[in-house]
Design a protein around this motif. Sequence first.
Motif, PDB file in Angstrom:
ATOM      1  N   ILE A   2       0.810  -1.115   0.112  1.00 50.80           N
ATOM      2  CA  ILE A   2      -0.180  -0.050   0.106  1.00 50.80           C
ATOM      3  C   ILE A   2       0.959   1.182   0.100  1.00 50.80           C
ATOM      4  CG2 ILE A   2      -1.864   1.187   1.275  1.00 50.80           C
ATOM      5  CD1 ILE A   2      -1.922  -1.363   3.010  1.00 50.80           C
ATOM      6  N   VAL A   3       0.510   2.020  -0.849  1.00 48.67           N
ATOM      7  CA  VAL A   3       1.255   3.570  -0.844  1.00 48.67           C
ATOM      8  C   VAL A   3       0.376   4.326  -0.191  1.00 48.67           C
ATOM      9  CG1 VAL A   3       2.634   5.136  -2.307  1.00 48.67           C
ATOM     10  CG2 VAL A   3       2.866   2.719  -2.810  1.00 48.67           C
ATOM     11  N   PHE A   4       0.933   5.110   0.993  1.00 45.29           N
ATOM     12  CA  PHE A   4       0.078   6.027   1.556  1.00 45.29           C
ATOM     13  C   PHE A   4       0.478   7.300   1.216  1.00 45.29           C
ATOM     14  CE2 PHE A   4      -0.332   2.559   4.613  1.00 45.29           C
ATOM     15  CZ  PHE A   4      -1.831   2.321   4.681  1.00 45.29           C
ATOM     16  N   HIS A   5      -0.318   8.175   0.755  1.00 46.89           N
ATOM     17  CA  HIS A   5       0.221   9.578   0.508  1.00 46.89           C
ATOM     18  C   HIS A   5       0.257  10.617   1.782  1.00 46.89           C
ATOM     19  CE1 HIS A   5      -0.668   9.578  -3.995  1.00 46.89           C
ATOM     20  NE2 HIS A   5      -1.302   8.412  -3.657  1.00 46.89           N
ATOM     21  N   ALA A   6       1.717  11.123   1.785  1.00 42.65           N
ATOM     22  CA  ALA A   6       1.587  11.797   3.148  1.00 42.65           C
ATOM     23  C   ALA A   6       1.774  13.267   2.602  1.00 42.65           C
ATOM     24  CB  ALA A   6       3.023  11.534   3.770  1.00 42.65           C
ATOM     25  N   GLY A   7       2.529  13.698   1.610  1.00 41.56           N
ATOM     26  CA  GLY A   7       2.591  15.344   1.236  1.00 41.56           C
ATOM     27  C   GLY A   7       2.548  15.199  -0.364  1.00 41.56           C
ATOM     28  N   THR A   8       1.505  14.900  -0.945  1.00 36.92           N
ATOM     29  CA  THR A   8       1.295  14.904  -2.225  1.00 36.92           C
ATOM     30  C   THR A   8       0.113  15.812  -2.677  1.00 36.92           C
ATOM     31  OG1 THR A   8      -0.382  13.308  -2.336  1.00 36.92           O
ATOM     32  CG2 THR A   8       1.976  12.549  -2.452  1.00 36.92           C
ATOM     33  N   LYS A   9       0.008  16.215  -4.028  1.00 33.80           N
ATOM     34  CA  LYS A   9      -0.996  17.236  -4.340  1.00 33.80           C
ATOM     35  C   LYS A   9      -1.272  16.700  -5.908  1.00 33.80           C
ATOM     36  CE  LYS A   9      -0.566  21.631  -5.697  1.00 33.80           C
ATOM     37  NZ  LYS A   9      -0.414  23.015  -5.566  1.00 33.80           N
ATOM     38  N   GLN A  10      -2.726  16.701  -6.068  1.00 34.34           N
ATOM     39  CA  GLN A  10      -3.314  16.284  -7.500  1.00 34.34           C
ATOM     40  C   GLN A  10      -3.159  17.465  -8.389  1.00 34.34           C
ATOM     41  OE1 GLN A  10      -4.734  13.105  -7.611  1.00 34.34           O
ATOM     42  NE2 GLN A  10      -4.403  13.248  -9.969  1.00 34.34           N
ATOM     43  N   ASP A  11      -2.340  17.524  -9.518  1.00 30.94           N
ATOM     44  CA  ASP A  11      -2.370  18.673 -10.436  1.00 30.94           C
ATOM     45  C   ASP A  11      -2.645  18.005 -11.767  1.00 30.94           C
ATOM     46  OD1 ASP A  11      -1.413  20.951 -11.860  1.00 30.94           O
ATOM     47  OD2 ASP A  11       0.597  20.287 -11.822  1.00 30.94           O
ATOM     48  N   GLY A  12      -3.940  18.267 -11.979  1.00 31.08           N
ATOM     49  CA  GLY A  12      -4.420  17.384 -13.308  1.00 31.08           C
ATOM     50  C   GLY A  12      -4.263  16.143 -13.107  1.00 31.08           C
ATOM     51  N   ASP A  13      -3.724  15.562 -14.085  1.00 28.60           N
ATOM     52  CA  ASP A  13      -3.748  13.885 -13.884  1.00 28.60           C
ATOM     53  C   ASP A  13      -2.282  13.666 -13.401  1.00 28.60           C
ATOM     54  OD1 ASP A  13      -2.172  14.737 -15.882  1.00 28.60           O
ATOM     55  OD2 ASP A  13      -3.103  13.463 -17.573  1.00 28.60           O
ATOM     56  N   ARG A  14      -1.676  14.517 -12.801  1.00 28.93           N
ATOM     57  CA  ARG A  14      -0.342  14.187 -12.148  1.00 28.93           C
ATOM     58  C   ARG A  14      -0.326  14.237 -10.608  1.00 28.93           C
ATOM     59  NH1 ARG A  14       4.347  17.910 -13.656  1.00 28.93           N
ATOM     60  NH2 ARG A  14       3.390  19.364 -12.514  1.00 28.93           N
ATOM     61  N   ILE A  15       0.532  13.346 -10.017  1.00 28.16           N
ATOM     62  CA  ILE A  15       0.661  13.587  -8.651  1.00 28.16           C
ATOM     63  C   ILE A  15       2.157  14.250  -8.433  1.00 28.16           C
ATOM     64  CG2 ILE A  15       1.137  12.220  -6.623  1.00 28.16           C
ATOM     65  CD1 ILE A  15      -1.727  11.994  -7.297  1.00 28.16           C
ATOM     66  N   VAL A  16       1.817  15.407  -7.644  1.00 27.24           N
ATOM     67  CA  VAL A  16       3.401  16.059  -7.263  1.00 27.24           C
ATOM     68  C   VAL A  16       3.689  16.224  -5.877  1.00 27.24           C
ATOM     69  CG1 VAL A  16       3.027  17.445  -9.595  1.00 27.24           C
ATOM     70  CG2 VAL A  16       2.116  18.244  -7.314  1.00 27.24           C
ATOM     71  N   ALA A  17       5.085  16.116  -5.761  1.00 29.82           N
ATOM     72  CA  ALA A  17       5.278  16.580  -4.068  1.00 29.82           C
ATOM     73  C   ALA A  17       4.633  17.939  -3.775  1.00 29.82           C
ATOM     74  CB  ALA A  17       6.852  16.413  -4.152  1.00 29.82           C
ATOM     75  N   ASN A  18       4.500  17.525  -2.487  1.00 32.40           N
ATOM     76  CA  ASN A  18       3.849  18.935  -1.784  1.00 32.40           C
ATOM     77  C   ASN A  18       4.142  19.281  -0.468  1.00 32.40           C
ATOM     78  OD1 ASN A  18       2.243  21.565  -2.128  1.00 32.40           O
ATOM     79  ND2 ASN A  18       0.554  20.345  -0.791  1.00 32.40           N
ATOM     80  N   GLY A  19       5.526  18.623   0.053  1.00 29.29           N
ATOM     81  CA  GLY A  19       5.749  18.522   1.443  1.00 29.29           C
ATOM     82  C   GLY A  19       7.097  17.938   1.594  1.00 29.29           C
ATOM     83  N   GLY A  20       7.466  17.595   2.843  1.00 28.73           N
ATOM     84  CA  GLY A  20       8.799  17.052   3.392  1.00 28.73           C
ATOM     85  C   GLY A  20       8.745  15.636   3.113  1.00 28.73           C
ATOM     86  N   ARG A  21       8.014  14.941   4.059  1.00 28.60           N
ATOM     87  CA  ARG A  21       7.810  13.595   3.730  1.00 28.60           C
ATOM     88  C   ARG A  21       6.411  13.334   2.848  1.00 28.60           C
ATOM     89  NH1 ARG A  21       6.967  11.188   9.701  1.00 28.60           N
ATOM     90  NH2 ARG A  21       5.660  13.000  10.053  1.00 28.60           N
TER      91      ARG A  21
END
Length: 425
Positions: free
Chosen positions: A360-379
């Motif tokens: 399981i991949v849990f999202h911690a500091g991510t953001k949805q940018d259109g159809d992309r997942i981008v980094a949005n934090g430290g962890r």
Amino acid sequence: MNILLIGSGGREHALARSLSASALCDRLLVAPGNPGTAQHGTNVVLDVMDHRAVIDLCRVMKVDFVVVGPEAPLVAGLVDDLTAAGIKAFGPSKAAAQLEGSKAFTKDLCAEFNIPTAAYRHFTDAEAAKAYVRNYGVPTVVKADGLAAGKGVVVATSFEEAEEAIDMMIGGGLGAAGAEVVIEAFLEGEEASFFALCDGTHAIPFGTAQDHKRVFDGDQGPNTGGMGAYSPAAVMTPELQARAMRDIIEPTLAGMKARGTPYTGILYAGLMLTKDGPQLIEYNARLGDPETQVLLPRLKSDLVTALLAACDGVLNSISLQWTNEAALTVVMAAQGYPGSVEKGSEIRGIDKAEELNDVIVFHAGTKQDGDRIVANGGRVLNVTALGHTISEAQRKAYEAVARIEWPEGFCRKDIGWRAVERELN
């Protein structure tokens, strides 16, 4: 029930997954949530520190039950305000959350109720604190009294290091959190995390884990919010768990109740396993992050039923069932963490990682940018795997990490090393 989950990190993604799987959950809202929580419920844009806005949302959306994930809303009294508005909420009151919100509060409680912990002194004046360290000696531990997002503890091995930490904290380097400091004795031993579910009077164990605080392999570099974890912690034998309940958790519950501030919620005890037995390093007033990501995948019982039992004061009427499997999570962080990081880099391959069995991949500091997942934090990601042993879970987790394409990220390569060594020996 309509359930509202407060928070936006990896812990909340793990909570959302378990809450939404409950037979009691009709609808799950997450405020503010992240792209991972959106897989299990509906994210709601909301300032969770605005208690009136949270209450209004609950009324409009007919929320029956609120689960508060992070510490800041608990310490700010969100549960009190929800309760006063007639909305059932899981978590400690503002007064009880001082167990995490103030290191000095907890140390004083330990002294009053004979709970084993390191010797300590509490200071508001930097020069007095430095004089105490000079007299007491090193190594010593300097802690900011308030909430500092996992960055308020310095284990000082020299007088210079201790004085620098004192000046930084009391001088405002951590904001209001460091205006007061606790100086405590350095304890030797192995650390472990022990969790208990509490209803104000009763407590039942809620699993064990070991976290990896240092940022680099071999436990090197600065402390972080946690670079990975595994559960169960083999070092926490049934005997040690019973001792932790008897000597630490139960006296804390009794003491808080005697003071008129009963503790309801998850009590997370950071323990040092010394030659004299377990000693309390600190309390957190909620589930840990990233420990939740290895605890909840192992829980077989219905999470909502357990949390409601705690709220209703009937924990003595339930028991929890856990899988015999082990779980391990690897934190993928942005380059520069725990310092400043760049946001916005694209992450690919999460779906490929989750094609592996028991991953399981849990999202911690991510953001949805259109159809992309981008980094949005430290962890940013918590790559979690289950296995018959810690060694197997570790192998699966790193196999999953290798499938994720994110050049701007990094992770430790040795999560679980203590447990793997134990299994090999």
